[in-house]
Design an enzyme around this catalytic site. Sequence first.
Site, PDB file in Angstrom:
ATOM      1  N   ASP A  92     -22.374  -5.376  14.517  1.00  0.00           N
ATOM      2  CA  ASP A  92     -21.181  -4.824  14.659  1.00  0.00           C
ATOM      3  C   ASP A  92     -21.586  -3.411  14.133  1.00  0.00           C
ATOM      4  O   ASP A  92     -22.539  -2.409  15.177  1.00  0.00           O
ATOM      5  CB  ASP A  92     -20.943  -4.633  13.042  1.00  0.00           C
ATOM      6  CG  ASP A  92     -18.916  -5.037  13.406  1.00  0.00           C
ATOM      7  OD1 ASP A  92     -17.912  -3.626  13.089  1.00  0.00           O
ATOM      8  OD2 ASP A  92     -17.857  -5.723  13.297  1.00  0.00           O
ATOM      9  N   ASP A  93     -20.873  -1.899  13.843  1.00  0.00           N
ATOM     10  CA  ASP A  93     -21.007  -0.740  13.681  1.00  0.00           C
ATOM     11  C   ASP A  93     -22.364  -1.069  12.487  1.00  0.00           C
ATOM     12  O   ASP A  93     -22.717  -1.314  11.953  1.00  0.00           O
ATOM     13  CB  ASP A  93     -19.316  -0.618  13.101  1.00  0.00           C
ATOM     14  CG  ASP A  93     -18.986  -0.798  13.575  1.00  0.00           C
ATOM     15  OD1 ASP A  93     -18.434  -0.031  14.692  1.00  0.00           O
ATOM     16  OD2 ASP A  93     -17.434  -0.297  12.286  1.00  0.00           O
ATOM     17  N   GLY A 141     -25.177  -2.251  18.535  1.00  0.00           N
ATOM     18  CA  GLY A 141     -23.882  -2.591  17.629  1.00  0.00           C
ATOM     19  C   GLY A 141     -23.476  -1.770  18.177  1.00  0.00           C
ATOM     20  O   GLY A 141     -22.856  -1.570  19.493  1.00  0.00           O
ATOM     21  N   HIS A 142     -22.162  -1.117  17.679  1.00  0.00           N
ATOM     22  CA  HIS A 142     -20.680  -1.534  17.443  1.00  0.00           C
ATOM     23  C   HIS A 142     -20.339   0.291  17.845  1.00  0.00           C
ATOM     24  O   HIS A 142     -19.229   1.463  17.536  1.00  0.00           O
ATOM     25  CB  HIS A 142     -19.462  -2.074  17.594  1.00  0.00           C
ATOM     26  CG  HIS A 142     -19.895  -2.860  18.369  1.00  0.00           C
ATOM     27  ND1 HIS A 142     -18.666  -4.253  17.288  1.00  0.00           N
ATOM     28  CD2 HIS A 142     -19.716  -4.395  18.005  1.00  0.00           C
ATOM     29  CE1 HIS A 142     -18.701  -5.321  17.733  1.00  0.00           C
ATOM     30  NE2 HIS A 142     -19.833  -5.388  18.435  1.00  0.00           N
ATOM     31  N   GLY A 143     -21.625   1.054  17.570  1.00  0.00           N
ATOM     32  CA  GLY A 143     -21.713   2.450  16.765  1.00  0.00           C
ATOM     33  C   GLY A 143     -22.197   2.819  15.597  1.00  0.00           C
ATOM     34  O   GLY A 143     -21.408   2.403  14.660  1.00  0.00           O
TER      35      GLY A 143
END
Length: 461
Positions: free
Chosen positions: A286-287, A308-310
């Site tokens: 995730d983030d 991940g999502h940054g």
Amino acid sequence: MGLERHLVSIFFLWFCYNSCDGRILEDPLSNWVDDALPYDDGPYTTYFSAIDDEEHELRPDQLMSVIDFEPAISEFKRLDDVGSPQSSERVVNVDDFGAKGDGADDTKAFEAAWEEACSSAPSVLMVSENKNYHLKPIIFSGPCRSSIRVMISGTLEASSDRSDWNGQDQKHWLVFREIDNLRVEGHGTINGNGKIWWENSCKINKTLPCEDAPTALSFYSCRHLVLKNLRIKDSQQMHVSIEACVNVVASHLIVTAPETSPNTDGIHVASTRDMQIMNCMIGTGDDCISLVGGSQNVTATNITCGPGHGISIGSLGNGKSEDHVAMVTVNGAKFFGTTNGVRIKTWQGGSGNASNIKFQNIDMRNVTRPIVIDQYYCDSMKPCPSEQQSAVEVSNVVYKSITGTSASEVALTFHCSKNFPCHDIVLQDINLVGNGGEPTTGSCKNIEGISAGTVYPHPCF
């Protein structure tokens, strides 16, 4: 005349960012955290919603192997070593209270050792190296008599039995709350043992109901907190949560989980001010870093993110809530194979603002959506209304010196609310091309801003 005033305000914003020692104008939220709400067992509701997140699934070429985390551990030791206990500190070793570190449950021993250390002045709670301590959910509560250090040289491993959370707070595993002058450090490992939780997640198995899962390491209402030189891995859900804290330094952390692990944010920040996140390597499902309502004066420097999502600000405004985030700077970051780079995400129907934000000196490699503002974020099984009368306002955001490659044609995404357009957005010295040098584009809705220097893809506002 209105346009002239608008351009003057944007120029003033740009001038302050580049000429005033990098500082941002003071925000009226300066005392917001002091009046934060009492501890709430349910601060992470958006992390448990069920969604078919296919657009965020990583491709086979976006693997954690892009980053070799293991050599970085010794490098971090060399750069920022942890000292031995000082002569003025009382040493409290968990082994002296019955902890074995041999796979048996050591929870009671840790609780007893904490009570002793917390009541001493000053003290250091020692967790021995080369041992693996198994722990059930545990809360380390303050206030303590004086400053306190927790030296983790061995491994803390969560129970693999989900029933150990029956009758307990299922959203947390290790919690430090209401402690001033706390340091948690030591080159050890915190292992959330999250596989059994991921397998029972409704995001992995959509036939299962959506249930809470623990955050591995949580800090609530702590002041003057230092978290450094640790590896946190395979959390049941979020790895590190900092909530309602003031004056925090998180540095030299290595946070890892499989790219398919659901909702495993690396570092999550809520209702916290005056925080520095430095020299961290994060790769999860995730983030890498997420900042939500009440976050103010937060700086992240020298961050490596992927998979991940940054790095995300938000989500904000879920459930028609009022959220404020201000004075956030990301300065120096590298993204490898992430689904997003730097992102601001808000729900329709919310209120508040995200303002005085700067992303600069960033390198992106194979990032699907490098720069994103999404005021129509919807993480729900049910369709979200396309346009509501209220929204979280996004303004005064600077993107400066961001280069690299985009895994998609659209490298700039600014989808802002019709009723609350994004404004005072600045793009300066941007160069984002396709992975093979292909042209990229931008997608804009309801945004007002300016560009400076060379900007590619060409701004769409």
